[in-house]
Structure formats: structure tokens, C-alpha cells
Design a protein around this motif. Structure first.
Motif, short mmCIF file in Angstrom:
data_model
loop_
_atom_site.label_atom_id
_atom_site.label_comp_id
_atom_site.label_asym_id
_atom_site.label_seq_id
_atom_site.Cartn_x
_atom_site.Cartn_y
_atom_site.Cartn_z
N PHE A 7 0.84 -1.20 0.00
CA PHE A 7 0.00 0.00 0.00
C PHE A 7 0.87 1.25 0.00
O PHE A 7 2.07 1.19 0.29
CB PHE A 7 -0.95 0.02 1.21
N PHE A 8 0.25 2.35 -0.36
CA PHE A 8 0.86 3.68 -0.20
C PHE A 8 0.29 4.32 1.06
O PHE A 8 -0.84 4.01 1.46
CB PHE A 8 0.56 4.58 -1.40
N LEU A 9 1.05 5.23 1.65
CA LEU A 9 0.52 6.03 2.76
C LEU A 9 0.98 7.46 2.62
O LEU A 9 2.16 7.73 2.35
CB LEU A 9 0.98 5.47 4.11
N VAL A 10 0.02 8.38 2.79
CA VAL A 10 0.32 9.81 2.84
C VAL A 10 -0.40 10.39 4.05
O VAL A 10 -1.32 9.77 4.60
CB VAL A 10 -0.12 10.55 1.55
N THR A 11 0.00 11.57 4.44
CA THR A 11 -0.64 12.21 5.60
C THR A 11 -0.52 13.72 5.50
O THR A 11 0.26 14.24 4.69
CB THR A 11 -0.02 11.69 6.91
N ASP A 12 -1.30 14.40 6.31
CA ASP A 12 -1.23 15.87 6.41
C ASP A 12 -1.27 16.50 5.02
O ASP A 12 -0.42 17.31 4.66
CB ASP A 12 0.02 16.28 7.18
N THR A 13 -2.31 16.17 4.27
CA THR A 13 -2.47 16.76 2.94
C THR A 13 -2.90 18.22 3.03
O THR A 13 -2.63 19.00 2.12
CB THR A 13 -3.52 15.96 2.14
N HIS A 14 -3.59 18.60 4.11
CA HIS A 14 -3.95 20.00 4.39
C HIS A 14 -4.49 20.72 3.16
O HIS A 14 -4.07 21.85 2.84
CB HIS A 14 -2.76 20.76 4.97
N ILE A 15 -5.42 20.08 2.48
CA ILE A 15 -5.97 20.68 1.26
C ILE A 15 -6.78 21.93 1.60
O ILE A 15 -7.66 21.90 2.46
CB ILE A 15 -6.82 19.65 0.50
N PHE A 16 -6.46 23.00 0.92
CA PHE A 16 -7.11 24.29 1.12
C PHE A 16 -8.10 24.52 -0.01
O PHE A 16 -7.73 24.48 -1.20
CB PHE A 16 -6.07 25.41 1.14
N GLY A 17 -9.38 24.75 0.33
CA GLY A 17 -10.40 24.98 -0.69
C GLY A 17 -10.12 26.24 -1.50
O GLY A 17 -10.13 27.34 -0.94
N GLN A 18 -9.87 26.06 -2.78
CA GLN A 18 -9.52 27.20 -3.63
C GLN A 18 -10.63 28.25 -3.69
O GLN A 18 -10.37 29.43 -3.89
CB GLN A 18 -9.17 26.72 -5.04
N ALA A 19 -11.87 27.80 -3.48
CA ALA A 19 -13.00 28.74 -3.51
C ALA A 19 -12.96 29.72 -2.35
O ALA A 19 -13.68 30.73 -2.35
CB ALA A 19 -14.31 27.96 -3.50
N LEU A 20 -12.12 29.46 -1.34
CA LEU A 20 -11.98 30.39 -0.22
C LEU A 20 -11.16 31.62 -0.60
O LEU A 20 -11.10 32.59 0.16
CB LEU A 20 -11.32 29.68 0.96
N GLY A 21 -10.52 31.58 -1.77
CA GLY A 21 -9.73 32.72 -2.23
C GLY A 21 -8.25 32.47 -2.12
O GLY A 21 -7.75 32.15 -1.04
N THR A 22 -7.53 32.62 -3.23
CA THR A 22 -6.08 32.35 -3.23
C THR A 22 -5.29 33.52 -3.81
O THR A 22 -4.18 33.34 -4.30
CB THR A 22 -5.77 31.08 -4.02
N SER A 23 -5.87 34.70 -3.76
CA SER A 23 -5.14 35.89 -4.23
C SER A 23 -5.42 37.04 -3.27
O SER A 23 -6.33 36.97 -2.44
CB SER A 23 -5.56 36.25 -5.66
N GLY A 24 -4.65 38.09 -3.42
CA GLY A 24 -4.83 39.25 -2.55
C GLY A 24 -3.92 39.20 -1.34
O GLY A 24 -3.35 38.16 -0.99
#
Length: 469
Positions: A7-24
């Protein structure tokens, strides 16, 4: 004889919803602090997914918590889409959530975390996620196929294939400390016994570390350890559960604990997928042996541009040291935000702002040779005398977190850092700290230094573990 489990294992992906705004300016302030690449989080996950999909012989991916940036509803919605895309492409995704995946919990009304969206120069309130809403996003990634579920904690046990089970342990605990209550421990024991009775090998994944990544970690950040971690490790080992995969620390490490039962307990900690070095664990288990390799996606694409994954995230990781120094000189809030990410409060910073600014100026300029001369260390640093101290610290700090130890006992770097530590202890003794002059205390500090700088007993990235029966 059971076929090997892969198997593979990953953790702490901490995905940030782009719809929350990524500029400014407001988002840039968030995204510029420390090593976590919020804007790139989804793209880094997709790059890791592509790497795993290129190996069709392994069909399972485990994810051990902190799936989203900070529990925002839109982040959970986006993260679930990334996991679903990976599952639809042919991988079986098994996930547990952790404290970064929700903002409120009806069990603990005092624990409410604010969620924000980013509009220009302002951060504005955004919808958070209740803990009870998490199943709507993630139950299809393992929990719905479980052999057994502990509803109160959200933990479950699932059969990965004939002969193998994994305990997916949600450790978000009592709202203050992270761990398992007595009822959950009894449930874990029952599942270990059931696995053994069926002749299945059983291991676990959870979010918080059970064996410290170094002796220093519990001293500065004990609340980031699993509650009663030593007792839990010893208890698990006595039951015959001797292998666990964890995250949270963002430190790439494999460590062990010899327990009273005579068995060795192994904790395989994996660094965050959203930060350098973007690690993917590739694991094979068979006949009491666990072979671990570490992969990294070569490139990722963001806003139509392709980046070298390790180069981009390395630069971001180094901003912890360089950004902290720059923050000390010019932006105390930035320094405080970086230190907060390391679980260090800002009280002392606010109380000594002038001293902090002066220290930042010195740290930005001073070389190893200058420190060696000023403090009369005589550490033999001719080969590295022109190296800036901040560069040496950045390399050491990154190496500790990424499992890339470059310092050796006979190196100029090690001689300098050891001599600097001893001189600091000497100055502390003169300043009235009597303990700093005691041999036992000095040896403890030097052992901590070694644990941070020198290669570890088990290679953090590639290793074969031999489990006790």
C-alpha cells in the motif's frame, strides 16, 4: 502463507479549498508563513496521486489525518473530490480525519475554530465543518466497508485483503488532548484479539505520534504527542500490535520503543504531503517484515505552470528559518505566525521586541567563522568559516524534518554546533542557571543535539523493520 500486503501512505495533505480565495494580500499573508503550501495543496495531492497511479500493482492508499487546511467546509468539499478522483481512477482510499478537519464538536462546545475566506486585503468569516458532518465527506473512504466501527471516536477496523487488517484510529480525544479513552482502548483490544484469532496480521494508523520523533519533541510540544503515549505504546505491544503509521509532526522519521513485554513497538512517522519533501510511503508487509520506501512526485502544475516539486517546496520550507529572521528584523507578526506553527507562543516576543529585532539583524549577517572567533570556540571550522550561520541552521532544520541528515560526527558543522551548545551552557551557568553546569544536564542537551543533527538508528526514508512475534 499470506500474500504480501502492499500500500501507499500519505498524511497531512492539508488541502485548502480554492474557492476560499487564493489571491490578494490577506491570502498572501497566510500562504507566505512557513512551509505549508496552501495554494499548491490540491496540486501537490494530484501530483502524488499521479505518482501512485503510475504503479497499478499497488491498489490501496492510506491517509492518516489532517486532510484539510483547517476544517473549512469548502476545504472538506474540495478534499473529498480529490480523494474521490483518486478512488475512481483505481485506488482504494482508506482515510481517517484529525483535528484540522473540523471546526466544532458538539461534545466540546468550547472548542470552536474560526474559518476564513480571503478577499483582497481582508479575511472574512467562512462556514466551518461540524465533526458530525465529516462522515458525509469521508465515510465512503474506508469506514463504510469496516469490519467494526467505534462510533464515539470515529475509529474503525477494515480488512485490506485476506490475512491483513488495519485499525484506523481517530485520536482527536477529549477536545484538549488527543488520544483514546478507556472504551476506545477496549474496542481496540477486542479488534486485535479478533484479528489474531482469525490468523490476520493487524497494524494501525492514527494521526498523533506515539513514539517521539526526538527527545526534544515532548519537551517543547508535548500536547502534540498522543495522550499517555508511552503507556499506549507499551499496551499495544503487549497485545501484539507493534506497528503504527502516524503524521502530525510533519517530520519524516521511523522510531522504535522497547516495551516491558519484550516486544519492539515501531512508529512510522510521515512528513506532510503539503510541505517539503512531499513524501509518499510505499510499504510492503509479509511474514513479520515491513519494507518501507519513500517516493516523491517529480513535478506539479499550478495555475497552468509546472514546477519542480522538491525545488519549490524546499524554498518554501527554508522560509521558516529565513522568514523568521526577516520577521524578527521587520515584521514581528510574521515571526510570531511562524513560531506558532512550531507550537511556540509569542509572549516572549512581544515582551522583548527591541532585543528580537537586534537578534534578527545579527542572525541575518553573521558567519560561522565570526561566531567561532567571538566566542573563542576553537572548533576547527576553517572549511566552513564563510558559511552564514542561518544557512547552517536552515540545512539542519530542514534535514531534521525531511529525514535528510547531512551532519556527521567528524564534520566541521558538527564540531561547531557542539562547541556552540557547550558555550551556551557555560554562559547560562554564569548567568545563574546552576543546572547548566551539571554533567547530567549537559549530556541530556548534547544527546538532544545529536538526535536532531545526526543520522537516526533507522533510516527515515528506506528501511526494513523486523516485527516481534
Amino acid at each position: 502463507m499470506a500474500e504480501p500486503l502492499r500500500f501507499f501512505l500519505v498524511t497531512d495533505t492539508h488541502i485548502f479549498g480554492q474557492a476560499l480565495g487564493t489571491s490578494g494580500a490577506a491570502f498572501q499573508k497566510l500562504d507566505a508563513y512557513g512551509s505549508t503550501c496552501y495554494k499548491a495543496s490540491g496540486a501537490l495531492f494530484d501530483a502524488a496521486a499521479k505518482t501512485m497511479l503510475n504503479m497499478p500493482e499497488i491498489d490501496t492508499v492510506l491517509l492518516s489525518g489532517d486532510i484539510t487546511s483547517n476544517g473549512e467546509y469548502l476545504s472538506n468539499a474540495e478534499a473529498a473530490k480529490h480523494l474521490e478522483a483518486l478512488q475512481n481512477a483505481g485506488k482504494r482510499v482508506i482515510a481517517v480525519t484529525a483535528t484540522h478537519d473540523y471546526t466544532s464538536d458538539d461534545r466540546f462546545p468550547g472548542r470552536v475554530i474560526e474559518s476564513f475566506a480571503y478577499e483582497g486585503e481582508k479575511s472574512v468569516p467562512a462556514r466551518g465543518t461540524k465533526r458530525t458532518e465529516l462522515d458525509g465527506f469521508y465515510a465512503k473512504f474506508g469506514k463504510q466497508q469496516a469490519l467494526s466501527v467505534h462510533e464515539a471516536s470515529g475509529s474503525y477496523c477494515i480488512r485490506l485483503k485476506d490475512g491483513y487488517r488495519v485499525l484506523c484510529l481517530n485520536d482527536d480525544g477529549n477536545g484538549v488532548n488527543c488520544g483514546y479513552d478507556r472504551e476506545c482502548m477496549n474496542w481496540i483490544h477486542e479488534n486485535v484479539q479478533a484479528a489474531h484469532a482469525a490468523g490476520d496480521f493487524i497494524f494501525a494508523m492514527t494521526h498523533h505520534p506515539v513514539v517521539p520523533p526526538s527527545p526534544l519533541y515532548p519537551m517543547v510540544s508535548k500536547r502534540d504527542m498522543l495522550l499517555d503515549y508511552e503507556t499506549v505504546a507499551d499496551t499495544f505491544a503487549s497485545w501484539g500490535l507493534t506497528l503504527i503509521f502516524t503524521g502530525h509532526t510533519h517530520i519524516q522519521c521511523i522510531r522504535s520503543r522497547k516495551t516491558p513485554s519484550g516486544r519492539t513497538f515501531y512508529d512510522v512517522g510521515t512528513a506532510a504531503l503539503v510541505s517539503y519533501p512531499v513524501p509518499i510511503r510505499k510499504v510492503e508487509i509479509q511474514n513479520g517484515e515491513v519494507h518501507i520506501e519513500t517516493l516523491h512526485p517529480e513535478t506539479f502544475t499550478m495555475d497552468g505552470e509546472t514546477y519542480n516539486t522538491l525545488e519549490y517546496t524546499k524554498t518554501r520550507f527554508d522560509s521558516i528559518i529565513y522568514g523568521a529572521i526577516d520577521g524578527a528584523r521587520h515584521d514581528i507578526d510574521r515571526l510570531a505566525a511562524i513560531l506558532n506553527g512550531l507550537s511556540i507562543g509569542r509572549t516572549g516576543i512581544d515582551a522583548h521586541k527591541r532585543l528580537v529585532r537586534f537578534a534578527g539583524f545579527v542572525a541575518d549577517k553573521i558567519t560561522v567563522g565570526a561566531v567561532d572567533r567571538l566566542l573563542c570556540l576553537q572548533s576547527g571550522v576553517r572549511d566552513i568559516r564563510k558559511t552564514k550561520v542561518k544557512d547552517l541552521f536552515a540545512d539542519g532544520f530542514r534535514g531534521f524534518y525531511a529525514g535528510e541528515r547531512f551532519v556527521r560526527e567528524n564534520s566541521a558543522e558538527y564540531r561547531f554546533l557542539r562547541a556552540l551548545t557547550l558555550r551556551a551552557l557555560g554562559l547560562a551557568k554564569k548567568a545563574g542557571m546552576k543546572k547548566a553546569g551539571e554533567d547530567d544536564f549537559q549530556n541530556t542537551i548534547l544527546n538532544i543535539l545529536d538526535s536532531v543533527l545526526l543520522p537516526t538508528p533507522i533510516d527515515p526514508n528506506t528501511a526494513t523493520l523486523h516485527l516481534d512475534a
